[in-house]
Motif scaffolding. Sequence first.
Motif, PDB file in Angstrom:
ATOM      1  N   TYR A  77       6.185   7.813  -3.913  1.00 59.05           N
ATOM      2  CA  TYR A  77       5.140   6.852  -4.275  1.00 59.05           C
ATOM      3  C   TYR A  77       3.784   7.524  -4.294  1.00 59.05           C
ATOM      4  O   TYR A  77       3.523   8.463  -3.546  1.00 59.05           O
ATOM      5  N   ASN A 122       4.134  -2.180   5.015  1.00 58.75           N
ATOM      6  CA  ASN A 122       2.708  -2.524   4.981  1.00 58.75           C
ATOM      7  C   ASN A 122       1.870  -1.474   5.697  1.00 58.75           C
ATOM      8  O   ASN A 122       0.780  -1.132   5.256  1.00 58.75           O
ATOM      9  N   GLN A 138      -3.712   4.933   1.891  1.00 55.51           N
ATOM     10  CA  GLN A 138      -5.106   4.930   1.451  1.00 55.51           C
ATOM     11  C   GLN A 138      -5.907   6.057   2.088  1.00 55.51           C
ATOM     12  O   GLN A 138      -6.806   6.606   1.464  1.00 55.51           O
ATOM     13  N   PRO A 173       7.735   1.578   0.699  1.00 51.71           N
ATOM     14  CA  PRO A 173       6.650   1.637   1.690  1.00 51.71           C
ATOM     15  C   PRO A 173       6.430   0.317   2.442  1.00 51.71           C
ATOM     16  O   PRO A 173       6.347  -0.743   1.813  1.00 51.71           O
ATOM     17  N   GLU A 192      -3.078   0.949  -7.667  1.00 51.92           N
ATOM     18  CA  GLU A 192      -2.076   0.300  -6.822  1.00 51.92           C
ATOM     19  C   GLU A 192      -0.954   1.306  -6.565  1.00 51.92           C
ATOM     20  O   GLU A 192      -0.958   2.387  -7.147  1.00 51.92           O
ATOM     21  N   ILE A 193       0.005   0.923  -5.719  1.00 54.39           N
ATOM     22  CA  ILE A 193       1.071   1.856  -5.394  1.00 54.39           C
ATOM     23  C   ILE A 193       2.094   1.853  -6.508  1.00 54.39           C
ATOM     24  O   ILE A 193       2.567   0.804  -6.931  1.00 54.39           O
ATOM     25  N   LEU A 208      -0.446   6.395  -4.625  1.00 55.57           N
ATOM     26  CA  LEU A 208      -1.414   5.302  -4.665  1.00 55.57           C
ATOM     27  C   LEU A 208      -2.488   5.622  -5.691  1.00 55.57           C
ATOM     28  O   LEU A 208      -3.223   6.587  -5.542  1.00 55.57           O
ATOM     29  N   ASP A 226       2.716   1.689   5.970  1.00 58.51           N
ATOM     30  CA  ASP A 226       2.699   2.850   5.065  1.00 58.51           C
ATOM     31  C   ASP A 226       1.616   2.675   4.007  1.00 58.51           C
ATOM     32  O   ASP A 226       0.858   3.600   3.718  1.00 58.51           O
ATOM     33  N   LYS A 227       1.556   1.485   3.436  1.00 60.31           N
ATOM     34  CA  LYS A 227       0.574   1.224   2.366  1.00 60.31           C
ATOM     35  C   LYS A 227      -0.842   1.432   2.860  1.00 60.31           C
ATOM     36  O   LYS A 227      -1.691   1.973   2.159  1.00 60.31           O
TER      37      LYS A 227
END
Length: 130
Positions: free
Chosen positions: A116, A90, A97, A88, A121-122, A118, A92-93
């Motif tokens: 992945y 940034n 959320q 992922p 944390e991921i 979340l 994507d991260k």
Amino acid sequence: MQKIILSSSDKKILTEHAENEKPNESCAILFGKNNVVSEVFLTKNVEESPTNFTISNEQLIEGYKIAEEKKVDVIGIFHSHPNSEAYPSNTDKKFMQSNPVVWIIYSGATKDFRAYLLESEIKEIAVEEK
Ligand SMILES: [Zn+2]
């Protein structure tokens, strides 16, 4: 949930979608129950970008409507990284959320599917074939 089950036929559909959309990222919505993907809904990357993707609100709403009709859930979001690893970004991260489902990424570079989730944390979860 420690894994997601993706059939070889759905993997094939997603791989072809990713190859067809090159050089841009491709995306899709994954339907199913629990951790088993039963169907994929291919969507358009409205950004037409090789490094980002956005599914339009119209297609998101359409996806949720189809899921409701078929009595399945939206359990995941798929997108591809044409030239980088299936990890992922940034962006994507950040979007994970607001979309706390399983995220599956396909790498056009390594031909790998990775998933992945979340939590606090991921974390990476296993992608298993049915
Ligand atoms: Zn990405």
